[in-house]
Design a protein around this motif. Sequence first.
Motif, PDB file in Angstrom:
ATOM      1  N   VAL A  80       0.766  -1.252   0.046  1.00 41.43           N
ATOM      2  CA  VAL A  80       0.045  -0.192   0.162  1.00 41.43           C
ATOM      3  C   VAL A  80       0.901   1.300  -0.078  1.00 41.43           C
ATOM      4  O   VAL A  80       2.041   1.252   0.406  1.00 41.43           O
ATOM      5  CB  VAL A  80      -0.966  -0.175   1.435  1.00 41.43           C
ATOM      6  CG1 VAL A  80      -1.765  -1.212   1.110  1.00 41.43           C
ATOM      7  CG2 VAL A  80      -0.027   0.000   2.436  1.00 41.43           C
ATOM      8  N   LEU A  81       0.372   2.163  -0.267  1.00 40.97           N
ATOM      9  CA  LEU A  81       1.125   3.578  -0.491  1.00 40.97           C
ATOM     10  C   LEU A  81       1.151   4.166   0.809  1.00 40.97           C
ATOM     11  O   LEU A  81      -0.074   4.495   1.325  1.00 40.97           O
ATOM     12  CB  LEU A  81       0.526   4.531  -1.692  1.00 40.97           C
ATOM     13  CG  LEU A  81       1.185   5.680  -1.721  1.00 40.97           C
ATOM     14  CD1 LEU A  81       2.622   5.521  -2.096  1.00 40.97           C
ATOM     15  CD2 LEU A  81       0.538   6.792  -2.427  1.00 40.97           C
ATOM     16  N   ASP A  82       2.313   4.614   1.332  1.00 40.26           N
ATOM     17  CA  ASP A  82       2.524   5.140   2.654  1.00 40.26           C
ATOM     18  C   ASP A  82       2.517   6.836   2.207  1.00 40.26           C
ATOM     19  O   ASP A  82       3.750   7.385   1.740  1.00 40.26           O
ATOM     20  CB  ASP A  82       3.694   4.777   3.481  1.00 40.26           C
ATOM     21  CG  ASP A  82       3.819   5.514   4.572  1.00 40.26           C
ATOM     22  OD1 ASP A  82       3.483   6.561   4.647  1.00 40.26           O
ATOM     23  OD2 ASP A  82       4.227   4.706   5.591  1.00 40.26           O
ATOM     24  N   GLN A  83       1.499   7.429   2.393  1.00 36.75           N
ATOM     25  CA  GLN A  83       1.551   8.855   1.795  1.00 36.75           C
ATOM     26  C   GLN A  83       2.492   9.664   2.408  1.00 36.75           C
ATOM     27  O   GLN A  83       3.289  10.495   1.868  1.00 36.75           O
ATOM     28  CB  GLN A  83       0.221   9.602   2.122  1.00 36.75           C
ATOM     29  CG  GLN A  83       0.055  10.962   1.230  1.00 36.75           C
ATOM     30  CD  GLN A  83       0.227  10.848  -0.180  1.00 36.75           C
ATOM     31  OE1 GLN A  83      -0.268   9.965  -0.929  1.00 36.75           O
ATOM     32  NE2 GLN A  83       1.364  11.554  -0.673  1.00 36.75           N
ATOM     33  N   ALA A  84       2.743   9.455   3.769  1.00 34.23           N
ATOM     34  CA  ALA A  84       3.393  10.270   4.626  1.00 34.23           C
ATOM     35  C   ALA A  84       4.791   9.983   4.104  1.00 34.23           C
ATOM     36  O   ALA A  84       6.021  11.055   4.019  1.00 34.23           O
ATOM     37  CB  ALA A  84       3.414  10.256   5.913  1.00 34.23           C
ATOM     38  N   MET A  85       5.500   8.759   3.694  1.00 37.33           N
ATOM     39  CA  MET A  85       6.424   8.397   3.368  1.00 37.33           C
ATOM     40  C   MET A  85       7.113   8.934   2.078  1.00 37.33           C
ATOM     41  O   MET A  85       7.907   9.438   1.818  1.00 37.33           O
ATOM     42  CB  MET A  85       6.802   6.801   3.459  1.00 37.33           C
ATOM     43  CG  MET A  85       8.259   6.393   3.262  1.00 37.33           C
ATOM     44  SD  MET A  85       9.434   6.871   4.155  1.00 37.33           S
ATOM     45  CE  MET A  85       9.018   6.153   5.771  1.00 37.33           C
ATOM     46  N   GLU A  86       6.021   8.774   1.100  1.00 38.20           N
ATOM     47  CA  GLU A  86       6.167   9.390  -0.182  1.00 38.20           C
ATOM     48  C   GLU A  86       6.463  10.861  -0.124  1.00 38.20           C
ATOM     49  O   GLU A  86       7.311  11.280  -0.604  1.00 38.20           O
ATOM     50  CB  GLU A  86       4.985   9.336  -1.082  1.00 38.20           C
ATOM     51  CG  GLU A  86       5.115   9.731  -2.418  1.00 38.20           C
ATOM     52  CD  GLU A  86       3.774   9.487  -3.128  1.00 38.20           C
ATOM     53  OE1 GLU A  86       3.835   9.273  -4.605  1.00 38.20           O
ATOM     54  OE2 GLU A  86       2.599   9.501  -2.866  1.00 38.20           O
ATOM     55  N   ALA A 141       7.760   4.297  -1.700  1.00 40.67           N
ATOM     56  CA  ALA A 141       6.970   4.598  -0.619  1.00 40.67           C
ATOM     57  C   ALA A 141       5.883   3.314  -0.564  1.00 40.67           C
ATOM     58  O   ALA A 141       5.048   3.546   0.224  1.00 40.67           O
ATOM     59  CB  ALA A 141       6.263   5.901  -0.961  1.00 40.67           C
ATOM     60  N   MET A 142       6.112   2.421  -1.341  1.00 38.15           N
ATOM     61  CA  MET A 142       5.105   1.338  -0.936  1.00 38.15           C
ATOM     62  C   MET A 142       5.427   0.245  -0.210  1.00 38.15           C
ATOM     63  O   MET A 142       6.450  -0.218  -0.117  1.00 38.15           O
ATOM     64  CB  MET A 142       4.846   0.569  -2.701  1.00 38.15           C
ATOM     65  CG  MET A 142       4.279   1.470  -3.684  1.00 38.15           C
ATOM     66  SD  MET A 142       2.551   2.046  -3.581  1.00 38.15           S
ATOM     67  CE  MET A 142       1.575   0.547  -3.651  1.00 38.15           C
ATOM     68  N   VAL A 143       4.580   0.170   1.017  1.00 34.94           N
ATOM     69  CA  VAL A 143       5.140  -0.641   2.070  1.00 34.94           C
ATOM     70  C   VAL A 143       3.958  -1.860   2.130  1.00 34.94           C
ATOM     71  O   VAL A 143       2.757  -1.462   2.066  1.00 34.94           O
ATOM     72  CB  VAL A 143       5.316   0.158   3.108  1.00 34.94           C
ATOM     73  CG1 VAL A 143       6.336   1.223   3.053  1.00 34.94           C
ATOM     74  CG2 VAL A 143       4.086   0.843   3.726  1.00 34.94           C
ATOM     75  N   PRO A 144       4.395  -2.888   2.741  1.00 36.80           N
ATOM     76  CA  PRO A 144       3.521  -3.879   3.141  1.00 36.80           C
ATOM     77  C   PRO A 144       2.553  -3.453   4.247  1.00 36.80           C
ATOM     78  O   PRO A 144       2.732  -2.753   5.315  1.00 36.80           O
ATOM     79  CB  PRO A 144       4.320  -5.122   3.637  1.00 36.80           C
ATOM     80  CG  PRO A 144       5.745  -4.661   3.200  1.00 36.80           C
ATOM     81  CD  PRO A 144       5.933  -3.214   3.018  1.00 36.80           C
ATOM     82  N   ASP A 145       1.308  -3.768   4.021  1.00 35.39           N
ATOM     83  CA  ASP A 145       0.066  -3.441   4.969  1.00 35.39           C
ATOM     84  C   ASP A 145       0.462  -3.913   6.265  1.00 35.39           C
ATOM     85  O   ASP A 145       0.585  -4.851   6.456  1.00 35.39           O
ATOM     86  CB  ASP A 145      -1.374  -3.912   4.485  1.00 35.39           C
ATOM     87  CG  ASP A 145      -2.529  -3.138   5.097  1.00 35.39           C
ATOM     88  OD1 ASP A 145      -2.285  -2.055   5.542  1.00 35.39           O
ATOM     89  OD2 ASP A 145      -3.566  -3.941   5.103  1.00 35.39           O
ATOM     90  N   GLY A 146       0.403  -2.741   7.232  1.00 33.36           N
ATOM     91  CA  GLY A 146       0.656  -3.212   8.777  1.00 33.36           C
ATOM     92  C   GLY A 146       1.964  -3.148   9.109  1.00 33.36           C
ATOM     93  O   GLY A 146       2.362  -3.485  10.096  1.00 33.36           O
TER      94      GLY A 146
END
Length: 427
Positions: free
Chosen positions: A99-105, A136-141
């Motif tokens: 999932v996209l982590d917007q803050a990380m992006e 910025a795509m990270v595994p959910d959770g």
Amino acid sequence: MAAEADKNVKAGILVTGTEVLTAVIRDENGPWLSQRLLDLGIELVEIMVVADRPADLLAGLEHMRDNGVDLIITTGGLGPTADDLTAEVVAGFTGRELVLDQAMEDRIAAILARYAATTPIDLNAEAMLAANRKQAMVPDGAVALNPIGTAPGLIVPGGDLVVLVLPGPPRELRPMWEEALTQPLMLDVLARARPLLSYRLRMFGTPESELASSLRDIEADGVDTERLEVTTCLRRGEVEIDVRYREEARAEAESLRAALAERHSATLFSLDGTTIDSMVADLLSGHRLSLAESCSAGLLAARITDRPGASEYFAGGVVAYSNQAKADLLGVDPGLIERHGAVSPEVAHEMAVGALERFGGDIAVSITGIAGPDGGSDEKPVGFVCFEAIVADGGSEARSLVIPGGRSDIRDRSALVGMHLLRRLLS
């Protein structure tokens, strides 16, 4: 023993990168992480290196899970390029969607913007955005760790285990490791770890085969070594013995140390891991050392002066390679060289005396030998080296021995023998 071992927290390190697998780049992360795990009381099961292929990475993860590890640490494969697939593979391995982590992006975009503002190269903004989003795509959770470069790290729950995903460059991995240790998922793993104690012994002059025989005899005499992890390694001419144990095996560990000290009192020079370089530096306090080297070509002087503060006890040295240099710089009688040869105990003695006189020291060491690959004879083969360590007010340690190996081995080992002659003379 088996029941106790099952309680220990276990880890595996999975190093990714075709360039590491093919030895284009040397792996620095595996050994560094291994020591960090040891310090935390976590038992390292294995270090595996795999290429930048998803199937290979997944196979490595599954293999470590099947080995019952509690923690898998991956390094590398977190960049923006097509072969950086660690996050994607780990997500699949743990059954989680990316999932996209917007803050990380946003954080990575800010890093890239600062970089773009300082480079004279015209960067493609669209390509940068695509690379930014991939990272910025990270595994959910999962817990995303702040990037040191542009690649974030990850802590991913995986059922009975945790996967810690770290970048490949050591300058990024090491500070990120420290951050990971503060996160709840990692703290849960650390809370289950039991302290692992250890000590290191150092020997000089005992073959590994003789040491192995001693360990068998010590066990036969009643020291239970089953609860200890004992490893031996020949490193640059010295044998290192590492003993690791849990608190409940402290008595056995100390019994082993005492038994080895008794059996090898002549060659076991360090009971606490102190190096020969540190010991000699301490022993030279209050002295002035002079050196005369031939085949070692200054390697002994380099070891002596490698430690800060060496000017307090090192007066100077001469590399007298030729016979003429031995005569002119150290006062060795050319007739003595003619009668006994440049590589002889007699010439080694005169070299040491000459070094004492020329540098005004109170201790001197000399080395002269045949480093090869040519120049040897039946009487004096390649590797034959003569040493002498003397003190101005009398007393000396002299050795003549054949050192095995190639030219660099002989030269390096000659400097080591010189260090140990100093230790014996001063202690």
